[in-house]
Structures are given as C-alpha cells and as structure tokens.
Design a protein around this motif. Structure first.
Motif, mmCIF file in Angstrom:
data_model
loop_
_atom_site.group_PDB
_atom_site.id
_atom_site.type_symbol
_atom_site.label_atom_id
_atom_site.label_comp_id
_atom_site.label_asym_id
_atom_site.label_seq_id
_atom_site.Cartn_x
_atom_site.Cartn_y
_atom_site.Cartn_z
ATOM 1 N N LEU A 8 31.653 42.787 43.240
ATOM 2 C CA LEU A 8 33.009 43.140 43.666
ATOM 3 C C LEU A 8 33.048 44.511 44.334
ATOM 4 O O LEU A 8 33.797 44.719 45.303
ATOM 5 C CB LEU A 8 33.967 43.103 42.472
ATOM 6 C CG LEU A 8 34.187 41.728 41.831
ATOM 7 C CD1 LEU A 8 35.328 41.790 40.825
ATOM 8 C CD2 LEU A 8 34.468 40.665 42.874
ATOM 9 N N GLU A 9 32.240 45.443 43.841
ATOM 10 C CA GLU A 9 32.180 46.764 44.486
ATOM 11 C C GLU A 9 31.680 46.635 45.928
ATOM 12 O O GLU A 9 32.208 47.270 46.848
ATOM 13 C CB GLU A 9 31.261 47.694 43.683
ATOM 14 C CG GLU A 9 31.865 48.150 42.347
ATOM 15 C CD GLU A 9 30.857 48.909 41.491
ATOM 16 O OE1 GLU A 9 29.691 49.038 41.937
ATOM 17 O OE2 GLU A 9 31.224 49.349 40.387
ATOM 18 N N LEU A 10 30.660 45.795 46.112
ATOM 19 C CA LEU A 10 30.122 45.608 47.456
ATOM 20 C C LEU A 10 31.137 44.883 48.345
ATOM 21 O O LEU A 10 31.247 45.168 49.539
ATOM 22 C CB LEU A 10 28.814 44.814 47.397
ATOM 23 C CG LEU A 10 28.013 44.741 48.702
ATOM 24 C CD1 LEU A 10 27.608 46.135 49.161
ATOM 25 C CD2 LEU A 10 26.784 43.860 48.534
ATOM 26 N N PHE A 11 31.887 43.966 47.754
ATOM 27 C CA PHE A 11 32.925 43.275 48.524
ATOM 28 C C PHE A 11 33.986 44.258 49.009
ATOM 29 O O PHE A 11 34.442 44.182 50.161
ATOM 30 C CB PHE A 11 33.569 42.181 47.666
ATOM 31 C CG PHE A 11 34.722 41.487 48.343
ATOM 32 C CD1 PHE A 11 34.525 40.796 49.522
ATOM 33 C CD2 PHE A 11 35.989 41.532 47.791
ATOM 34 C CE1 PHE A 11 35.588 40.146 50.155
ATOM 35 C CE2 PHE A 11 37.057 40.897 48.412
ATOM 36 C CZ PHE A 11 36.854 40.201 49.597
ATOM 37 N N HIS A 12 34.354 45.215 48.156
ATOM 38 C CA HIS A 12 35.319 46.233 48.579
ATOM 39 C C HIS A 12 34.724 47.113 49.690
ATOM 40 O O HIS A 12 35.433 47.512 50.626
ATOM 41 C CB HIS A 12 35.760 47.079 47.387
ATOM 42 C CG HIS A 12 36.550 46.297 46.372
ATOM 43 N ND1 HIS A 12 37.572 45.451 46.729
ATOM 44 C CD2 HIS A 12 36.461 46.233 45.015
ATOM 45 C CE1 HIS A 12 38.096 44.895 45.638
ATOM 46 N NE2 HIS A 12 37.434 45.353 44.595
#
Length: 695
Positions: free
Chosen positions: A308-312
C-alpha cells in the motif's frame, strides 16, 4: 467516390507527371494527415499516376496503415481499384488486423480467393494472425491446408505464423510438431513457439525449450528472455532467473525497460522481494507494468503494508493504475482491513468506467467480505458479468466468515444450479460455512460428498476444518479420534486446531497430547506452548502453566507479540499489548480506563486467566485491559465520529476476555466493531458476535 479536393497548397511542391523512382518514400515523408493524403491523391488523379498499381498501393498503404483515422478513406480507395493485386489485398488484411477487426480480414481473404487472386506468403502470415485473434482453430487448419496446396506451407514466414496460430488456439502439439520438423529455426521461429506455450501457460515447456535453445547454441533476444523470466516467476525457478539477470548485466541490456520489469516480476514471484525492489528502484523510467509487478510481489508475500505504501508512491508519481495493480492493492487492503484505500479503488474503477472483469470483481468481493461489508460484497458479486468457480468460492467464504453459514450453503446450491463445478477451494469455503454455523452433520455430509460425488480427494485443509467443526461443537473426543484415523499424516495445523479447541473447552488431557505431537513437528512455535499454558491457567493449574512458560525460556522460544492495527482517516495505526509508543498513548489509556468502567456497569467481569502469567495478582486485571485490540479500539473511539464502525486486524487469536469486552463495547458505545484475527472473523454489533461466541 468523393475524395481529394483539387486544390494543392503552396507548401506542397508540384509533382512531376511521372512519380519519382521511390514514390513510397515521398508519400511517407509528405503524408501526415487525412487532409494531406487527399491533396496528394488529388494530384495523382490530375497527373494520371493514380492508375499505376504501385502508386495506388502506396496511397492505400499510407491511408490504411500509417494514418490511424484514414481507414474509411482506405476502404474507398480499395473499392475503386479496378483490379487490385495481391499486395493491395495484403495491405487491407494487415490493416484489419491492426485495427482489431480479424473477422473483416477473413472475409477479405475469402473475397480475394473468389476473385482468383493468388495469395503469397505475406497473405497467409496475416490471415493466420487473424485466426489466432479469433481463436479459430478450424479456420486456421483450412488456411494451413490451402497454404500447403499453394506450395507455401514450408515457407519459414508461413511456418512461424502456423506455429503461433496452433499454439494460440490451444493446439500446442500441432505447433510443436511443425517446429520440430523445421530443419533450421531462427529467432522468430523460436519466439513463435515460446509465444504459443506462453498463451496456454505451459511454463514448464517454456523453461525446457529455453534449455534446449541454450544447448543448441541458438540465438535469442529480449523477447525470448521476457517469456522465460515470466515462466521462472510462475514456477519459482530462481537459478535460471538469476542466470538471465547475469546475462542482462554482461550484455548491457539493463536499459530495456520491459526486460528489467520482467526481472522485477520474476524476483518478486520467487520470494526475493527485496532484490526485486532494488532493481525497481534502479529503473530510470517505471511504467504501470513495473509498478504493478512490485506491488503484486509485496502483496503475494504478505508484505501488505509495503504494497500500500508503494501504491501511494505510484499515485504521487502520477502513474495510472491498471487491473493488475487494483487486484493486488485490493488483496492487501483485505488482509490489513484498509477500508478507505479499498473503497478508493472501487470508486476509481467506477469513475474510470473500468471493465468489471472476473479477477477485479472477485478481488472487490473478497475485500468487502473481509472488511465486514457483506452487503457490498453481495452487491459487487451480482454485478460481475461473467463469474467463475473462484468468484462463487469467494462469496461463499465471505458469507461464512461473516457469520452467515446457512446463507453460504444456499449460495453453494446456487453455484451448482448455475452449472459451475466446485473445486477443492470451494469445499474449504463450504466446510468453513458449516464450522461457523455449527452444522456438524452437514459438514460430515459435504466432506464425504467430495470424493463420492465430485471426485475431489480431501486435502489436509479439509481435514483441518473437520477437526474445527467437531471442536467448535465441543466434540473434543470425536475430533481427536478423527485425527488419529486420518488416512494422511496430520500436520501441525491439524494438531494446533485441536489444541485450540481444547483451550475453549478446557480439555487438559487431549491438549497435552496435542502439544506433544506439535513439539515433534514444530518445536519452536511459541503459540502452541501459550495455548496449553492458557489451558492450564483456565483449569486452575497455575504451577503447570508457569512450568511450561519456563520451559519456553529455557529453550529460547519467545512469544510472538500480539499486534492489532486499525485504519483511521486512511492511515493504519499499530498497537502492541501494554504499548506506549503511540503519540496519543496517554489519551488512549485514559479511554481504556473509561471503557473498562462503562462495560463493567454492563456486566463485564475481567477474565484474569488471560493475563500475563508473570503479572502480580493485583496487576492481572490491568494487564488484560491493555491487550493490543483494546488499545486499537480505544484509539478508534477517540479518532472516529460517533457511531462510525471500527475495524481492527490482529496477528494472533482474539482471547476470550477481549472477545467478551468487545461485545460489550459495541453495545455500550453503539458501535459496529469488526475484528479479524489470525483464524476468524468477528463482527460485533449490538452486543452480539457473528462467530457465535467462538474465539
């Protein structure tokens, strides 16, 4: 035909009566739009050069293949040609394939044959591509026969297309037979065979074919390597993938973005997620495929927070996500209970009017079900235009997890009525539904029907759920007998499930036997010792509980700390038992004290058997009140609007005390609270729980 105005602007110089020796070059240089095409065409009409086949075919090629918006113009040009040659038909067949109109390409080919125009090798190559696009093996075989009749069946150009056509249409065997009979094979031929295996996902064959290629010293290219890397990722063949990375570095191919993306994907799928991330970070340009590969890798290996961090980061980089990205992000949201991010994904899908494919739709159903939004899950399931067995399995499992076991079984009946064949995963969901609903007899019936009716051999997972069904109902002896009589050797999960049931029903004897077996299988699993220790404590055998904890210390076995997470305003917050690291810890502990006072007034009695064994008697109640899920709930009460639902995820089982406390918190504070632990889904509302008080 209404084409080409007769006026030519000054910027295009007058053309001589006869075309230059290379009119095609002139057309390609001058013609950039339909307007310019009309002008050039007008001049050819004026000079009479349009009557020459070479000129007409160059105009046709320019309009059909080089200017995307000029296809209608090309069709008019073609229809006005008095006697189009083979080259003209080839141009139009290629154009139809490029514009994704393979059916029109086939009809034009038939028109060509009806006009007694002889096809050449390029014609056959193009029409075989059309057969591949249409997935029409029958037409492809007819084209193959006609090519052989014309004496072109052994042309390398045609053979490559035949191999690709057969493989694309699912007849890989025929494609391989043609491949094996070829005396010499170039890169295109090898890649055609690789593409065929890729299409039908025959990954083992891809790897075997590449090893043959290396043994023969055959030349390969980046397209070959990308296919092989995909196969390595699917099969988990790390050594070959590493060899390819070495080859890429030695030959200066790291500037090839698609090739490096395939390396990222391969390493991620093989579990080398950090290696994949290093390669990803080194990439100068990252397209949506690269981002999706990395996010998918994190999601696949349960590193969901990093996904999710990478998606953000991807959003901040302004890269538009695709379906693969969405499915991976939704999977991570489902694991973490990250409701806001998952809802954003669904909103994005609607806003962009993305097609609700079976993969995307099923991922949304799974996400909503795991976040406790079963009505949303059902609504999304209904909107999936084409469902498969996995879609049905996910909604059945979702209903079971949300305490609707009987409704889950009704959906299983609907699945059968819709003529979908259940698989072993479906029966995991069905048996889970029986477990959640306490349906012992139904569970036994479904378990036996697997092999007798559906010819599905029960796996270890199915045996584990049957043990859970017996244990949930308090049939500990029956569960133990079932384990002893299993035709396959019980694994640690089977014994751990039995041990957990022993804790619930305080069965010391079978609990001790379960731990004895577990120590043989996984001697350093702390949770097993904790379970038996809690059984001793609940049975009043505190000395035995302490002795077991001391044995853990002597063996150097550390207890896995309980960790609960809650999403507030789109941000995940983590809490550990008796944790004070959070910036709002003072407020949180004040809220916990308030919670304890209010639920005691509603009848709550702390279960101090769940406290730390090393806690003093007067500290045990406080120890229990500071479990991680209670801290997460307190934070949620502080930071969320009144009556807003709270969603908590925990890495371990929810203890008996937290389960009872959360039930009363949901009633006193008038909150819907969803807690998903390592084993179950607990949906608290109005002082009741979807798990029917099984924890």
């Amino acid at each position: 035909m209404t084409v080409a105005p007769a006026i030519i602007p000054d910027k295009i110089p007058p053309l001589p009566p006869q075309f230059p020796s290379n009119p095609r070059t002139l057309l390609l240089q001058q013609c950039k739009s339909v307007r310019e095409l009309r002008q050039i065409h007008a001049h050819t009409i004026k000079t009479g050069s349009s009557l020459h086949h070479s000129t007409a075919e160059n105009l046709l090629e320019c309009s059909a293949l080089l200017i995307p918006s000029a296809m209608d113009y090309a069709l008019k040009l073609f229809d006005e040609m008095p006697q189009p040659h083979t080259e003209a038909f080839n141009i139009m067949i290629r154009a139809f394939i490029l514009t994704r109109s393979p059916t029109s390409a086939v009809y034009l080919f038939l028109r060509m044959l009806a006009a007694s125009i002889n096809p050449d090798k390029h014609t056959f190559s193009c029409i075989l591509k059309a057969c591949s696009r249409l997935n029409s093996l029958e037409i492809g075989k007819q084209v193959h026969a006609y090519a052989a009749k014309c004496g072109l069946g052994c042309e390398e150009f045609v053979l490559n297309s035949l191999i690709h056509m057969y493989a694309s249409c699912g007849d890989v065997g025929n494609g391989r037979n043609l491949f094996d009979r070829m005396p010499e094979r170039g890169i295109v031929t090898w890649n055609a065979m690789f593409a065929g295996y890729f299409k039908v996902e025959s990954w083992q064959e891809v790897v075997a074919l590449f090893r043959d290629m290396l043994m023969l010293g055959a030349e390969f290219d980046e397209v070959t390597l990308i296919t092989v890397l995909t196969a390595c990722g699917r099969l988990g063949i790390l050594d070959l993938g590493q060899w390819i990375e070495g080859y890429v570095q030695e030959n200066g191919l790291k500037s090839n973005q698609n090739l490096v993306t395939s390396l990222v994907d391969m390493y991620a799928k093989c579990g080398q997620v950090d290696k994949a991330r290093n390669l990803f970070d080194e990439m100068v340009l990252r397209d949506v495929v690269a981002w999706s590969a990395m996010i998918s890798g994190y999601s696949q290996w349960n590193r969901c927070r990093e996904a999710l961090e990478l998606f953000h980061d991807m959003q901040r980089a302004g890269v538009e996500p695709n379906e693969v990205t969405m499915v991976s992000v939704l999977s991570s949201c489902a694991v973490l209970g990250a409701l806001e991010t998952g809802k954003w994904v669904h909103s994005y899908v609607r806003k962009k009017q993305l097609k609700m494919t079976v993969n995307l739709g099923t991922a949304l159903v799974d996400f909503y079900a795991k976040c406790g939004f079963i009505l949303n899950a059902l609504g999304t399931f209904a909107k999936i235009p084409q469902k498969n067995a996995w879609s049905w399995t996910v909604i059945i499992q979702g209903l079971a997890s949300n305490g609707q076991g009987e409704e889950a079984l009704r959906f299983f009946s609907l699945m059968l009525e819709a003529d979908f064949q259940p698989n072993y995963l479906t029966f995991i969901a069905v048996l889970s539904a029986c477990s959640h609903a306490g349906l012992v007899d139904e569970g036994k019936r479904f378990f036996h029907s697997m092999s007798y009716i559906y010819d599905i051999e029960p796996r270890i997972e199915h045996y584990g759920i049957m043990v859970d069904i017996f244990g949930r109902s308090g049939m500990i002896q029956e569960a133990y007998n079932f384990v002893i009589e299993m035709p396959i050797k019980p694994n640690a999960i089977i014994w751990r499930t039995l041990l957990a049931s022993c804790k619930i029903h305080k069965n010391v004897e079978i609990g001790e036997e379960s731990l004895k077996q577990l120590v043989k299988l996984e001697p350093r699993h702390s949770g097993d010792y904790i379970l038996l220790s809690n059984i001793y404590a609940s049975a009043g055998r505190l000395d035995d509980a302490l002795t077991l904890r001391n044995q853990m210390k002597e063996k150097g076995i550390k207890k896995t700390p309980g960790c609960s997470s809650i999403e507030v305003d789109g941000v995940m917050h983590e809490f550990f038992a008796e944790d004070s690291a959070h910036p709002l810890s003072v407020e949180i502990y004040d809220k916990v004290d308030e919670m304890m006072i209010r639920i005691k007034e509603a009848g709550y009695l702390p279960d101090i058997a769940e406290a730390r064994l090393d806690a003093e008697e007067d500290e045990k109640e406080v120890s229990v009140s500071h479990h991680s899920e209670k801290l997460a709930i307190a934070f949620g009460l502080i930071r969320s609007p009144p009556r807003a639902a709270l969603r908590v995820s925990k890495n371990l089982r929810v203890c008996r005390d937290c389960h009872l406390a959360t039930k009363l918190i949901s009633k006193v504070y008038e909150r819907e609270i969803v807690v998903r632990d390592r084993n179950r889904f607990h949906h608290f509302k109005d002082g009741s729980c979807s798990c029917n008080d099984y924890w």
